[in-house]
Write an enzyme that holds these catalytic residues in place. Structure first.
Site, PDB file in Angstrom:
ATOM      1  N   ARG A 130       0.822  -1.209   0.000  1.00  9.86           N
ATOM      2  CA  ARG A 130       0.000   0.000   0.000  1.00  9.86           C
ATOM      3  C   ARG A 130       0.862   1.268   0.000  1.00  9.86           C
ATOM      4  NH1 ARG A 130      -4.272   3.126   1.971  1.00  9.86           N
ATOM      5  NH2 ARG A 130      -3.397   3.483   4.016  1.00  9.86           N
ATOM      6  N   ARG A 175      -2.144  10.466   6.984  1.00  4.80           N
ATOM      7  CA  ARG A 175      -0.783  10.900   6.667  1.00  4.80           C
ATOM      8  C   ARG A 175      -0.746  12.129   5.784  1.00  4.80           C
ATOM      9  NH1 ARG A 175      -2.075   5.899   5.934  1.00  4.80           N
ATOM     10  NH2 ARG A 175      -1.253   4.264   7.315  1.00  4.80           N
ATOM     11  N   LYS A 217      11.580   7.056  14.439  1.00  2.00           N
ATOM     12  CA  LYS A 217      11.737   6.005  13.426  1.00  2.00           C
ATOM     13  C   LYS A 217      11.788   6.586  12.018  1.00  2.00           C
ATOM     14  CE  LYS A 217      10.584   2.604  10.561  1.00  2.00           C
ATOM     15  NZ  LYS A 217      10.013   2.724   9.209  1.00  2.00           N
ATOM     16  N   HIS A 238       9.218  -4.712  13.839  1.00  2.00           N
ATOM     17  CA  HIS A 238       9.957  -5.934  13.507  1.00  2.00           C
ATOM     18  C   HIS A 238      11.359  -5.914  14.110  1.00  2.00           C
ATOM     19  CE1 HIS A 238       6.716  -6.738  10.781  1.00  2.00           C
ATOM     20  NE2 HIS A 238       6.968  -5.643  10.083  1.00  2.00           N
TER      21      HIS A 238
END
Length: 276
Positions: A130, A175, A217, A238
């Site tokens: 996406r 966003r 991040k 992750h």
DNA sequence: TTCCAGGACCGGG
DNA sequence: CCCGGTCATGGA
């Protein structure tokens, strides 16, 4: 280094090892489209090319001259850095050793700073297919034509003039205002991305995190993939999982200053085991 | 229907 | 400092 320029392609060999498919499709860049298992096409720094892996040391770039390779793609693939030597050092870590042996040389791409920043703002709480779709619509709508069906990544100055409604077709959700606030700060000079290439990593992070929608991040991804800060170590869910289980006391000291390269192997490893 | 995806922000404790 | 809820979107 050996560069041979034929009529319509440039053959590049002995500038360094690379695993092209993984390097272009390991989640650090989102715009390379796979043609076959060893060839991709896309646009970087406004230039369209098709890249084919001939062997571990040889790439073929279609549609560009050797000058374009030297001016753009030599740096884009970080060929001035000796990955064989770095990976040899990182292989002192047991887990990284097996991953490096399995996947070969994953290079950290030196992408356009604004493209990296904007792309990783879009990456927040999103999945890679996406993310790619949103970025493709962004380029198709607001970029310039680079080749048949391929568009440049729109500059911050272009996006800074747009509204939330203009970006609605991206379907980027919450966003969208983040993209616009970043575009405005870059366009008006509040954030000088090129300058942040030569500051300390901490300074670059601090500056980038002034942008609404940019936390640590996203700032670290921008620093690593767009500003050349190879020691940046972006921690997503992750990577955090791997760190908690494999490196509970922190990363091995000898990773430094190549934490960013180690991170990309860890991320790709996690992606592969997660697919089962 | 619910869960999850390369997070960030905001509030309350 | 750390916790949970919230923010759009779409595929599994």
């Amino acid at each position: 280094m050996f560069v041979k320029n034929a009529e319509k392609y440039t053959l590049v060999s002995n500038v360094g090892t690379v695993n092209l498919p993984i390097t272009l499709d390991c989640g650090q860049a989102f715009r390379w489209q796979k043609i076959t298992n060893n060839s991709f096409e896309g646009v970087a720094f406004g230039v369209y090319t098709k890249i084919t892996q001939i062997d571990e040391n040889t790439l073929r770039f279609d549609n560009i001259t050797d000058e374009i390779f030297s001016d753009i793609f030599y740096d884009y693939f970080d060929f001035s850095r000796d990955y064989d030597s770095i990976l040899s050092t990182l292989s002192n870590d047991k887990m990284l050793k097996s991953t490096i042996e399995e996947y070969g040389t994953i290079r950290i791409l030196r992408q356009e700073p604004w493209e990296a920043l904007c792309s990783f703002i879009i990456s927040a709480c999103n999945n890679i297919p996406r993310i790619k779709g949103i970025i493709e619509r962004l380029c198709n709508l607001f970029g310039e034509r680079a080749y048949e069906g391929f568009y440049t990544f729109p500059h911050a100055e272009r996006l800074a003039k747009l509204t939330n409604e203009d970006l609605a077709p991206l379907r980027a959700g919450f966003r969208v205002p983040y993209i616009l606030s970043a575009a405005k700060m870059v366009a008006n000079g509040e954030i000088d991305l090129d300058k942040l290439k030569s500051t300390s990593l901490e300074e670059a992070e601090k500056s980038l995190m002034q942008i609404n929608g940019v936390g640590k991040k996203v700032a670290d991804c921008t620093a690593l993939f767009g500003l050349g800060h190879i020691e940046a170590f972006p921690v997503d869910r992750h990577i955090k999982r791997i760190c908690d289980s494999c490196y509970p006391l922190g990363l091995p000291k000898f990773f430094h200053p190549y934490e960013g390269i180690a991170q990309q192997y860890m991320f790709h490893y996690q992606r592969m085991v997660g697919e089962k």
